[in-house]
Design an enzyme around this catalytic site. Structure first.
Site, PDB file in Angstrom:
ATOM      1  N   ILE A  90      -6.952   8.070  -1.253  1.00  0.00           N
ATOM      2  CA  ILE A  90      -6.905   6.608  -1.255  1.00  0.00           C
ATOM      3  C   ILE A  90      -7.776   6.173  -0.079  1.00  0.00           C
ATOM      4  O   ILE A  90      -7.631   6.679   1.030  1.00  0.00           O
ATOM      5  CB  ILE A  90      -5.459   6.085  -1.124  1.00  0.00           C
ATOM      6  CG1 ILE A  90      -5.420   4.548  -1.109  1.00  0.00           C
ATOM      7  CG2 ILE A  90      -4.741   6.640   0.089  1.00  0.00           C
ATOM      8  CD1 ILE A  90      -3.995   3.971  -1.144  1.00  0.00           C
ATOM      9  N   SER A  91      -8.733   5.286  -0.326  1.00  0.00           N
ATOM     10  CA  SER A  91      -9.669   4.865   0.719  1.00  0.00           C
ATOM     11  C   SER A  91      -8.951   4.119   1.832  1.00  0.00           C
ATOM     12  O   SER A  91      -7.901   3.510   1.617  1.00  0.00           O
ATOM     13  CB  SER A  91     -10.756   3.962   0.125  1.00  0.00           C
ATOM     14  OG  SER A  91     -11.552   4.672  -0.786  1.00  0.00           O
ATOM     15  N   GLN A  92      -9.562   4.127   3.027  1.00  0.00           N
ATOM     16  CA  GLN A  92      -8.973   3.383   4.137  1.00  0.00           C
ATOM     17  C   GLN A  92      -8.977   1.885   3.795  1.00  0.00           C
ATOM     18  O   GLN A  92      -9.836   1.401   3.051  1.00  0.00           O
ATOM     19  CB  GLN A  92      -9.728   3.665   5.423  1.00  0.00           C
ATOM     20  CG  GLN A  92     -11.082   2.995   5.546  1.00  0.00           C
ATOM     21  CD  GLN A  92     -11.842   3.464   6.768  1.00  0.00           C
ATOM     22  OE1 GLN A  92     -12.644   4.387   6.669  1.00  0.00           O
ATOM     23  NE2 GLN A  92     -11.613   2.838   7.892  1.00  0.00           N
ATOM     24  N   PRO A  93      -8.026   1.133   4.325  1.00  0.00           N
ATOM     25  CA  PRO A  93      -7.904  -0.286   3.973  1.00  0.00           C
ATOM     26  C   PRO A  93      -9.183  -1.087   4.186  1.00  0.00           C
ATOM     27  O   PRO A  93      -9.541  -1.930   3.354  1.00  0.00           O
ATOM     28  CB  PRO A  93      -6.778  -0.767   4.892  1.00  0.00           C
ATOM     29  CG  PRO A  93      -5.946   0.450   5.149  1.00  0.00           C
ATOM     30  CD  PRO A  93      -6.916   1.578   5.205  1.00  0.00           C
TER      31      PRO A  93
ATOM     32  N   ARG B 110       0.820  -1.219   0.000  1.00  0.00           N
ATOM     33  CA  ARG B 110       0.000   0.000   0.000  1.00  0.00           C
ATOM     34  C   ARG B 110       0.858   1.275   0.000  1.00  0.00           C
ATOM     35  O   ARG B 110       0.483   2.281  -0.597  1.00  0.00           O
ATOM     36  CB  ARG B 110      -0.939  -0.044   1.212  1.00  0.00           C
ATOM     37  CG  ARG B 110      -1.925   1.115   1.293  1.00  0.00           C
ATOM     38  CD  ARG B 110      -2.901   0.882   2.448  1.00  0.00           C
ATOM     39  NE  ARG B 110      -3.615   2.094   2.828  1.00  0.00           N
ATOM     40  CZ  ARG B 110      -4.773   2.495   2.322  1.00  0.00           C
ATOM     41  NH1 ARG B 110      -5.365   1.784   1.380  1.00  0.00           N
ATOM     42  NH2 ARG B 110      -5.369   3.598   2.738  1.00  0.00           N
TER      43      ARG B 110
END
Length: 206
Positions: free
Chosen positions: A53-56, A27
């Protein structure tokens, strides 16, 4: 990896293939260098041009909802950093990803190529129109929120296919939805959770 155990498995994501690929994708390579130390934290991060970038956990949840299969062809709307495409790359046969912000599309394409995610094709363009040349798709994932589900994307989803998409007004809480198209073309809508995504831009009429 702690990110997977504490942020993803702990919240109920169970698909073993999704968990495996979330452990494998680096990531930190998909965020700006000055953000690399924060890459695995439990929140979205800015990647420039007003995008994130979206959270995992959200990436893992949306991927699990797609129920990706090894021979699937998937359309992604909103390449952003390229991270979601990299995750899908390890789960399906082909990923076609569209990003309206050209510098982001080029940067994501370069990182994906460098990391040898060779089954991902990135294009700079308007996601509202989808990618008709490669339609229909087994699955469609949208990582920016339109106010309503674009008709072109519904048309490009195969019978038996699944679409995961956040829907709702700009600068407000949106709704993550799972849309399934039956073998006869009927659409089934399921509300999953409240979410916050950047707005989907482009020609809504397209």
């Amino acid at each position: 990896m702690r990110m997977v155990e504490r942020q993803i498995e702990a919240r109920g994501v169970r698909d073993a293939r999704v968990l495996e690929v979330m452990r494998a994708v680096p990531r930190h390579r998909f965020v700006p260098p000055e953000r690399a130390a924060q890459a695995y934290r439990d929140h979205p991060l800015p990647i420039g041009h007003g995008q994130t970038i979206s959270q995992p956990y959200i990436v893992a949840t949306m991927t699990e909802l797609l129920q990706p299969k090894r021979d699937d062809r998937v359309l992604e709307i909103g390449t952003g950093s390229g991270y979601q495409a990299a995750v899908l790359s390890g789960l399906v046969a082909e990923v076609y990803s569209i990003e309206i912000v050209e510098p982001l599309a080029r940067r994501a394409e370069a990182v994906l190529k460098e990391l040898r995610y060779d089954n991902v094709t990135v294009r700079a363009g308007d996601g509202y129109a989808g990618w008709p040349e490669h339609a229909p798709f087994d699955a469609i994932i949208v990582t920016a929120a339109p106010e309503r589900v674009p008709q072109a994307l519904l048309d490009q989803l195969k019978p038996g296919g699944r679409m995961v998409i956040p829907v709702g007004p700009v600068h407000a809480l949106q709704e993550l939805r799972l849309i399934e198209k039956t073998a006869t073309g009927e659409l089934r809508n399921r509300r999953i959770a409240p979410v916050r995504f950047v707005p989907m831009t482009g020609d809504e009429g397209g």
